[in-house]
Design a protein around this motif. Structure first.
Motif, PDB file in Angstrom:
ATOM      1  N   LYS A 278       0.905  -1.072  -0.266  1.00 49.18           N
ATOM      2  CA  LYS A 278      -0.009   0.058  -0.038  1.00 49.18           C
ATOM      3  C   LYS A 278       1.069   1.100   0.110  1.00 49.18           C
ATOM      4  O   LYS A 278       0.621   2.202  -0.565  1.00 49.18           O
ATOM      5  CB  LYS A 278      -0.971   0.161   1.229  1.00 49.18           C
ATOM      6  CG  LYS A 278      -1.869   1.171   1.344  1.00 49.18           C
ATOM      7  CD  LYS A 278      -2.824   0.967   2.372  1.00 49.18           C
ATOM      8  CE  LYS A 278      -3.816   2.095   2.383  1.00 49.18           C
ATOM      9  NZ  LYS A 278      -3.871   3.118   1.710  1.00 49.18           N
ATOM     10  N   ALA A 279       1.889   1.068   0.765  1.00 49.04           N
ATOM     11  CA  ALA A 279       2.917   2.345   0.704  1.00 49.04           C
ATOM     12  C   ALA A 279       3.463   2.727  -0.630  1.00 49.04           C
ATOM     13  O   ALA A 279       3.641   3.795  -0.981  1.00 49.04           O
ATOM     14  CB  ALA A 279       3.868   2.349   1.870  1.00 49.04           C
TER      15      ALA A 279
ATOM     16  N   SER B 124       2.776   5.947  -2.954  1.00 51.33           N
ATOM     17  CA  SER B 124       3.997   6.594  -3.509  1.00 51.33           C
ATOM     18  C   SER B 124       3.682   7.301  -4.805  1.00 51.33           C
ATOM     19  O   SER B 124       4.375   8.289  -5.062  1.00 51.33           O
ATOM     20  CB  SER B 124       5.405   6.077  -3.183  1.00 51.33           C
ATOM     21  OG  SER B 124       5.479   5.024  -4.287  1.00 51.33           O
ATOM     22  N   GLY B 125       2.853   6.748  -5.581  1.00 53.87           N
ATOM     23  CA  GLY B 125       2.849   7.203  -6.782  1.00 53.87           C
ATOM     24  C   GLY B 125       3.516   6.518  -7.815  1.00 53.87           C
ATOM     25  O   GLY B 125       3.447   6.797  -9.111  1.00 53.87           O
TER      26      GLY B 125
END
Length: 99
Positions: free
Chosen positions: A66-67, A71-72
């Motif tokens: 998910k992180a 972050s894009g």
């Protein structure tokens, strides 16, 4: 002056510096399967510890995933198959992470 090694193998005849394994191209799916298999093969002192550790690992892997999404950054992948005029297809998306 060198610092002492941070990871030491202790399951052999005596302690030794652990060797690094290069699994950079392994991918998330195969890595998660390998880690969970290692947890399943491990010995635990508590009766219910093994499923708890597996669940903790899965939650950790999900948080990391998910992180990365948040972050894009985009997962590299390649679509294999035909598409219609609207861009819809019935092919397969192959991702660089092994899934």
């Amino acid at each position: 002056e060198r610092l002492p090694p941070k990871v030491v193998e202790i399951d052999g005849a005596g302690p030794r510096v652990a060797e690094m394994e290069d699994r950079a191209d392994e991918g998330m799916g195969p890595r998660n399967q390998r880690v969970i298999a290692a947890i399943e093969a491990a010995s635990f002192t508590g009766k219910g510890d093994k499923p708890v550790v597996v669940q903790l690992y899965r939650k950790y892997a999900l948080k990391v995933n998910k992180a990365m999404v948040d972050s894009g950054e985009k997962v590299k992948g390649e679509y294999e198959g035909e598409r219609n005029a609207a861009g819809q297809g019935r092919g397969v998306m192959r991702y660089a992470d092994g899934d």
